[in-house]
Design a protein around this motif. Sequence first.
Motif, PDB file in Angstrom:
ATOM      1  N   MET A  53       0.926  -0.987   0.032  1.00  0.00           N
ATOM      2  CA  MET A  53      -0.044  -0.004  -0.036  1.00  0.00           C
ATOM      3  C   MET A  53       1.014   1.515  -0.134  1.00  0.00           C
ATOM      4  SD  MET A  53      -3.014  -1.204   2.592  1.00  0.00           S
ATOM      5  CE  MET A  53      -3.965   0.086   2.414  1.00  0.00           C
ATOM      6  N   ASP A  54       1.878   1.425   0.937  1.00  0.00           N
ATOM      7  CA  ASP A  54       2.593   2.507   1.022  1.00  0.00           C
ATOM      8  C   ASP A  54       3.373   2.884  -0.373  1.00  0.00           C
ATOM      9  OD1 ASP A  54       1.892   2.841   3.529  1.00  0.00           O
ATOM     10  OD2 ASP A  54       3.834   2.206   4.520  1.00  0.00           O
ATOM     11  N   ARG A  55       3.788   1.668  -1.367  1.00  0.00           N
ATOM     12  CA  ARG A  55       4.290   1.983  -2.491  1.00  0.00           C
ATOM     13  C   ARG A  55       3.389   2.127  -3.628  1.00  0.00           C
ATOM     14  NH1 ARG A  55       6.958  -2.849  -0.778  1.00  0.00           N
ATOM     15  NH2 ARG A  55       5.412  -4.016  -2.260  1.00  0.00           N
ATOM     16  N   GLY A  56       2.166   2.512  -3.196  1.00  0.00           N
ATOM     17  CA  GLY A  56       1.316   2.443  -4.309  1.00  0.00           C
ATOM     18  C   GLY A  56       0.829   1.327  -5.195  1.00  0.00           C
ATOM     19  N   ASP A  57       1.478  -0.048  -4.684  1.00  0.00           N
ATOM     20  CA  ASP A  57       1.065  -1.313  -5.415  1.00  0.00           C
ATOM     21  C   ASP A  57      -0.316  -1.858  -4.872  1.00  0.00           C
ATOM     22  OD1 ASP A  57       3.215  -1.381  -6.957  1.00  0.00           O
ATOM     23  OD2 ASP A  57       4.454  -2.331  -5.375  1.00  0.00           O
ATOM     24  N   LEU A  58      -0.556  -2.858  -5.780  1.00  0.00           N
ATOM     25  CA  LEU A  58      -1.951  -3.731  -5.343  1.00  0.00           C
ATOM     26  C   LEU A  58      -1.604  -4.606  -4.434  1.00  0.00           C
ATOM     27  CD1 LEU A  58      -3.851  -3.913  -8.774  1.00  0.00           C
ATOM     28  CD2 LEU A  58      -4.230  -2.494  -6.667  1.00  0.00           C
ATOM     29  N   ARG A 162      -2.248  10.649   3.364  1.00  0.00           N
ATOM     30  CA  ARG A 162      -1.912   9.171   3.521  1.00  0.00           C
ATOM     31  C   ARG A 162      -0.475   9.093   2.826  1.00  0.00           C
ATOM     32  NH1 ARG A 162      -7.016   6.692   0.401  1.00  0.00           N
ATOM     33  NH2 ARG A 162      -5.208   5.423  -0.520  1.00  0.00           N
ATOM     34  N   ALA A 163      -0.010   8.162   3.196  1.00  0.00           N
ATOM     35  CA  ALA A 163       1.542   7.696   3.009  1.00  0.00           C
ATOM     36  C   ALA A 163       1.542   7.342   1.339  1.00  0.00           C
ATOM     37  CB  ALA A 163       1.731   6.414   3.664  1.00  0.00           C
ATOM     38  N   ASP A 164       0.338   6.889   0.733  1.00  0.00           N
ATOM     39  CA  ASP A 164       0.601   6.505  -0.507  1.00  0.00           C
ATOM     40  C   ASP A 164      -0.194   7.953  -1.594  1.00  0.00           C
ATOM     41  OD1 ASP A 164      -2.241   6.516  -0.078  1.00  0.00           O
ATOM     42  OD2 ASP A 164      -2.391   4.453  -0.896  1.00  0.00           O
ATOM     43  N   GLU A 165      -0.124   8.953  -1.018  1.00  0.00           N
ATOM     44  CA  GLU A 165      -0.487   9.994  -1.657  1.00  0.00           C
ATOM     45  C   GLU A 165       0.654  11.346  -1.508  1.00  0.00           C
ATOM     46  OE1 GLU A 165      -5.238   9.469  -1.731  1.00  0.00           O
ATOM     47  OE2 GLU A 165      -4.699  10.882  -0.106  1.00  0.00           O
ATOM     48  N   THR A 166       1.897  10.968  -1.782  1.00  0.00           N
ATOM     49  CA  THR A 166       2.819  11.972  -1.978  1.00  0.00           C
ATOM     50  C   THR A 166       2.792  11.624  -3.614  1.00  0.00           C
ATOM     51  OG1 THR A 166       4.374   9.831  -2.457  1.00  0.00           O
ATOM     52  CG2 THR A 166       4.492  10.991  -0.363  1.00  0.00           C
ATOM     53  N   GLU A 167       3.307  12.731  -4.216  1.00  0.00           N
ATOM     54  CA  GLU A 167       3.415  12.533  -5.795  1.00  0.00           C
ATOM     55  C   GLU A 167       4.064  11.474  -6.480  1.00  0.00           C
ATOM     56  OE1 GLU A 167       4.131  16.170  -8.081  1.00  0.00           O
ATOM     57  OE2 GLU A 167       3.239  17.614  -6.513  1.00  0.00           O
ATOM     58  N   ALA A 168       5.107  10.774  -6.058  1.00  0.00           N
ATOM     59  CA  ALA A 168       5.317   9.646  -6.709  1.00  0.00           C
ATOM     60  C   ALA A 168       4.637   8.614  -6.634  1.00  0.00           C
ATOM     61  CB  ALA A 168       6.993   9.386  -6.032  1.00  0.00           C
ATOM     62  N   ALA A 169       4.057   8.472  -5.448  1.00  0.00           N
ATOM     63  CA  ALA A 169       3.176   7.197  -5.010  1.00  0.00           C
ATOM     64  C   ALA A 169       1.914   7.494  -5.951  1.00  0.00           C
ATOM     65  CB  ALA A 169       2.812   7.191  -3.502  1.00  0.00           C
ATOM     66  N   ILE A 170       1.323   8.825  -6.036  1.00  0.00           N
ATOM     67  CA  ILE A 170       0.013   8.902  -6.737  1.00  0.00           C
ATOM     68  C   ILE A 170       0.362   8.677  -8.294  1.00  0.00           C
ATOM     69  CG2 ILE A 170      -1.333  10.673  -7.469  1.00  0.00           C
ATOM     70  CD1 ILE A 170      -1.084  11.928  -5.067  1.00  0.00           C
ATOM     71  N   ALA A 171       1.630   8.908  -8.699  1.00  0.00           N
ATOM     72  CA  ALA A 171       1.671   8.640 -10.211  1.00  0.00           C
ATOM     73  C   ALA A 171       1.833   7.227 -10.428  1.00  0.00           C
ATOM     74  CB  ALA A 171       3.229   9.299 -10.812  1.00  0.00           C
ATOM     75  N   HIS A 172       2.413   6.412  -9.407  1.00  0.00           N
ATOM     76  CA  HIS A 172       2.540   4.914  -9.586  1.00  0.00           C
ATOM     77  C   HIS A 172       1.028   4.309  -9.338  1.00  0.00           C
ATOM     78  CE1 HIS A 172       4.490   1.067  -9.478  1.00  0.00           C
ATOM     79  NE2 HIS A 172       4.120   0.933  -8.339  1.00  0.00           N
ATOM     80  N   ARG A 173       0.240   4.849  -8.611  1.00  0.00           N
ATOM     81  CA  ARG A 173      -1.180   4.340  -8.406  1.00  0.00           C
ATOM     82  C   ARG A 173      -1.868   4.422  -9.928  1.00  0.00           C
ATOM     83  NH1 ARG A 173      -2.937   7.514  -3.572  1.00  0.00           N
ATOM     84  NH2 ARG A 173      -5.092   6.761  -3.819  1.00  0.00           N
ATOM     85  N   LEU A 174      -1.701   5.696 -10.326  1.00  0.00           N
ATOM     86  CA  LEU A 174      -2.323   5.779 -11.506  1.00  0.00           C
ATOM     87  C   LEU A 174      -2.040   5.034 -12.575  1.00  0.00           C
ATOM     88  CD1 LEU A 174      -2.901   9.936 -11.500  1.00  0.00           C
ATOM     89  CD2 LEU A 174      -4.551   8.026 -10.938  1.00  0.00           C
TER      90      LEU A 174
END
Length: 215
Positions: A53-58, A162-174
């Motif tokens: 989750m923190d990495r923005g991975d499933l 949220r930890a996964d709402e930094t710009e890098a993690a957001i771009a990765h989630r998208l």
Amino acid sequence: MKLILLGAPGAGKGTVAKQLTKLDGSVQISTGDILRGAVQAGTELGKEAQGYMDRGDLVPDSLIMGIMEGRLQEDDCKSGFLLDGFPRTIPQAEALTELLTKLGISLDMAVDIDVPRDVIFDRLCTRRTCENSDCQAIYNIKSMPPKKEGICDKCGSAIVQRADETEAAIAHRLDTYTEKTAPVAGFYEKLGLLKSITGTSSDVVVDGIQKALGN
Ligand code: ADP
Ligand code: ZN
């Protein structure tokens, strides 16, 4: 109603789900909320899920299906449910079809909430969440700030990014969304269950859903 809400992170699935629960007593089931609750509570499930989750991975499909198999059999689901953030991969969609058949439940519709990527990115960067795992209310520092800065209106806890709402993690989630989750809409289209709604306002989306359901 028994609905699946599809759409990118930040498309407004949670907001739409909350509005729909008020209409007929259906429950919102958010796998993201369940997982964040488990992380905070420090359960085995939480420990397993946190890194992804923190990495923005499933989180792995098997963990998610374990959660949903139990959750869909709870009593409150009898009055209807709104699946928010699930299924997020084709294997999850296939497993859900099998699970629903086993439980004798049929879906009304899968709604794909379509919002332009630039709007989404902006929304996620300004989104804040109540840190109390029983509340998890959502705010936006631009469009929906709390009454008192940094404090949840509903429960008085701190609101945080949220930890996964930094710009890098957001771009990765998208990117993960485009690769793994966007194809799920096609899965439901083939089953004749898909309704796509374009709209950045949750009221417009809720109206569209009600019309599509014939209400
Ligand atoms: P958002 O919709 O804003 O991305 P969620 O709260 O739905 O956020 O999910 C947060 C995180 O929880 C995801 O990035 C992912 O790591 C995990 N997650 C939630 N639902 C699922 C799912 N159905 N399958 C796999 N991982 C999930
Ligand atoms: Zn709160």
